[in-house]
Scaffold this active site. Structure first.
Site, PDB file in Angstrom:
ATOM      1  N   GLU A 114      -2.040 -16.321 -10.705  1.00  0.00           N
ATOM      2  CA  GLU A 114      -1.072 -15.462 -11.422  1.00  0.00           C
ATOM      3  C   GLU A 114       0.289 -15.732 -11.413  1.00  0.00           C
ATOM      4  O   GLU A 114       0.952 -15.823 -12.295  1.00  0.00           O
ATOM      5  CB  GLU A 114      -1.188 -13.910 -11.291  1.00  0.00           C
TER       6      GLU A 114
ATOM      7  N   TYR B 245       0.826  -1.154   0.003  1.00  0.00           N
ATOM      8  CA  TYR B 245       0.050   0.031   0.108  1.00  0.00           C
ATOM      9  C   TYR B 245       0.823   1.305   0.065  1.00  0.00           C
ATOM     10  O   TYR B 245       0.689   2.300  -0.790  1.00  0.00           O
ATOM     11  CB  TYR B 245      -0.913  -0.076   1.272  1.00  0.00           C
TER      12      TYR B 245
ATOM     13  N   ASN C  21     -12.973  -0.448  -4.882  1.00  0.00           N
ATOM     14  CA  ASN C  21     -12.899  -0.586  -6.333  1.00  0.00           C
ATOM     15  C   ASN C  21     -13.893  -1.535  -6.721  1.00  0.00           C
ATOM     16  O   ASN C  21     -14.277  -2.471  -6.405  1.00  0.00           O
ATOM     17  CB  ASN C  21     -11.378  -1.356  -6.340  1.00  0.00           C
TER      18      ASN C  21
ATOM     19  N   CYS D 123      -6.711  -4.890  -7.576  1.00  0.00           N
ATOM     20  CA  CYS D 123      -6.473  -4.335  -6.213  1.00  0.00           C
ATOM     21  C   CYS D 123      -5.812  -5.799  -5.449  1.00  0.00           C
ATOM     22  O   CYS D 123      -5.201  -5.477  -4.382  1.00  0.00           O
ATOM     23  CB  CYS D 123      -7.612  -3.992  -5.618  1.00  0.00           C
ATOM     24  N   HIS D 124      -6.219  -6.996  -5.987  1.00  0.00           N
ATOM     25  CA  HIS D 124      -5.519  -7.893  -5.162  1.00  0.00           C
ATOM     26  C   HIS D 124      -4.153  -8.156  -5.222  1.00  0.00           C
ATOM     27  O   HIS D 124      -3.565  -8.951  -4.635  1.00  0.00           O
ATOM     28  CB  HIS D 124      -6.236  -9.307  -6.044  1.00  0.00           C
TER      29      HIS D 124
END
Length: 155
Positions: free
Chosen positions: A152, A94, A117, A125-126
């Site tokens: 991912e 962050y 979001n 945002c993950h």
């Protein structure tokens, strides 16, 4: 303006998609309130979104190419644009997100904007984690954040 909605299956459970005639407005997980003024129906934007989400979940898409219209304050939209710049499979803190926004002292405000979001997965945002590498909150629940990050890393 007429909004069109559709609920589709995904590995994370059903997703509710909402689009205007010109852009994708929302992706909501089961249990999250979606725009209740959306009318079920056909939409070229929703068709493209379904195709691209399917490709993402299959591991063949790393970037989305969709017209996006997330609704939020100017600050929130600025934060979400920073999220769009986080590469597939990359994570940042962050604090780093706030620094990329231009003010490293705004990490709490950035976290709050991330939580609002309206387009998770597409606006990733993950990919934001705690400064110590720990996983922090996610609007869809931590198990979904873990799934997305593992997906991912492994594709």
């Amino acid at each position: 303006m007429t909004l069109t909605g559709r609920t589709v299956p995904s590995p994370l459970g059903p997703l509710t998609l909402v689009a205007s005639p010109t852009g994708l407005r929302e992706i909501r997980f089961v249990g999250e309130a979606a725009n209740d003024s959306a009318i079920p129906g056909d939409s070229p934007i929703l068709d493209r979104t379904v195709t691209q989400l399917s490709e993402y979940f299959a591991g063949s898409r790393r970037e989305f190419d969709l017209p996006l219209e997330p609704e939020g304050t100017p600050f929130q939209r600025d934060v979400w644009r920073v999220l769009e710049g986080i590469a597939y499979g990359e994570t940042i803190s962050y604090g780093e997100e706030a620094r990329r926004l231009g003010d490293a002292k705004k990490s709490r405000a950035v976290g709050s904007a991330n939580g609002r979001n309206p387009l998770p997965i597409v606006i990733p945002c993950h990919r934001v984690i705690g400064a110590d590498g720990s996983l922090t909150g996610y609007s869809g629940g931590m198990e979904k954040k873990v799934w997305l990050l593992n997906h991912e890393r492994n594709s």
